[in-house]
Scaffold this active site. Sequence first.
Site, short mmCIF file in Angstrom:
data_model
loop_
_atom_site.label_atom_id
_atom_site.label_comp_id
_atom_site.label_asym_id
_atom_site.label_seq_id
_atom_site.Cartn_x
_atom_site.Cartn_y
_atom_site.Cartn_z
N LYS A 15 0.92 -1.22 -0.11
CA LYS A 15 0.09 -0.04 -0.03
C LYS A 15 0.95 1.28 -0.22
CE LYS A 15 -1.85 -1.06 3.81
NZ LYS A 15 -1.30 -2.47 4.09
N ARG A 90 -9.55 1.01 8.99
CA ARG A 90 -8.94 -0.29 9.17
C ARG A 90 -10.00 -1.08 9.97
NH1 ARG A 90 -2.72 -1.51 9.90
NH2 ARG A 90 -2.43 0.66 9.11
N ARG A 133 12.09 -5.30 4.77
CA ARG A 133 11.76 -3.98 4.67
C ARG A 133 12.54 -2.99 5.37
NH1 ARG A 133 5.85 -1.44 5.30
NH2 ARG A 133 6.04 -2.61 7.14
N ARG A 177 0.05 -8.87 13.71
CA ARG A 177 -0.75 -7.57 12.72
C ARG A 177 -1.59 -8.55 11.80
NH1 ARG A 177 4.53 -5.08 11.02
NH2 ARG A 177 3.44 -4.18 9.33
#
Length: 221
Positions: A15, A90, A133, A177
């Site tokens: 995203k 969310r 990441r 998560r």
Amino acid sequence: MKKIFIFLGPPGSGKGTQTSKLADKLSIPHIDTGSLLRKNIQDNTDLGIIAKSYIDKGQLVPLSVVSSVIEDRIKKDDCKEGYILDGFPRSVEQAQELEKILERIGTYSLKNDALAVYFDIDNEVLIQRLINRRSCPKCQTIYNLLSNPPKIMDYCDICDTKLVQRADDNEKTARARFETYEKETAPLYEYFKQLGILKELQADKPISEIWENLKKVVFED
Ligand code: AP5
């Protein structure tokens, strides 16, 4: 063209990577609740202290906290021509809250002015993406040690700043998560579909291919 773009998808689905490109292309702000909350943590604000305890566990930060962060941000002048929401809403509760915020501000509505883009991808691919990441703390450029590495290891290609790894990008928190995503966020898919504002994107492709598909979705709407 729509005015509010909502990027929906599991952690690591790309995203943020695609939002930055679209925000540059359309010259509208990229509003990322995760980054806004991490900035509060870095600045040690009261809000940041509350947010940290939830982010460290991979849970959603309470609605009252996120809602005030979002309302303050989208009231700003630079949002008048539109904006991209990355990581908000969310949950269905947050989507309903967003509708109330938009009513209070009095500009756009979800039904008429928003496009929700769903990033469709398998969770197992994403764990590897997250733990590899790295991002630039200065210009926010996102890298990946496997799929999109910087030219010089650990340094940003754009501004030469040392790259950092997010505290919640370890395997344990990443798995938490995903659980939070399935329980709280996944129901938004049906919610946006019912509202008639949902489009889907295959997110298991190379970054450049997803970008080409995203432009079609955005400009053909
Ligand atoms: P947040 O910062 O929003 O994290 P997230 O939703 O988990 O999403 P990510 O930023 O991890 O992933 P992304 O989809 O943007 O992927 P990216 O482009 O970076 O939220 C963090 C926390 O804050 C939450 O857990 C929660 O606690 C709290 N929070 C935030 N918003 C909240 C809200 N509204 N309410 C309550 N709490 C909230 O890509 C990932 C990696 O993959 C990168 O390394 C990238 O280079 C690579 N990559 C991207 N695309 C590709 C591709 N096509 N192929 C290969 N690699 C790729």
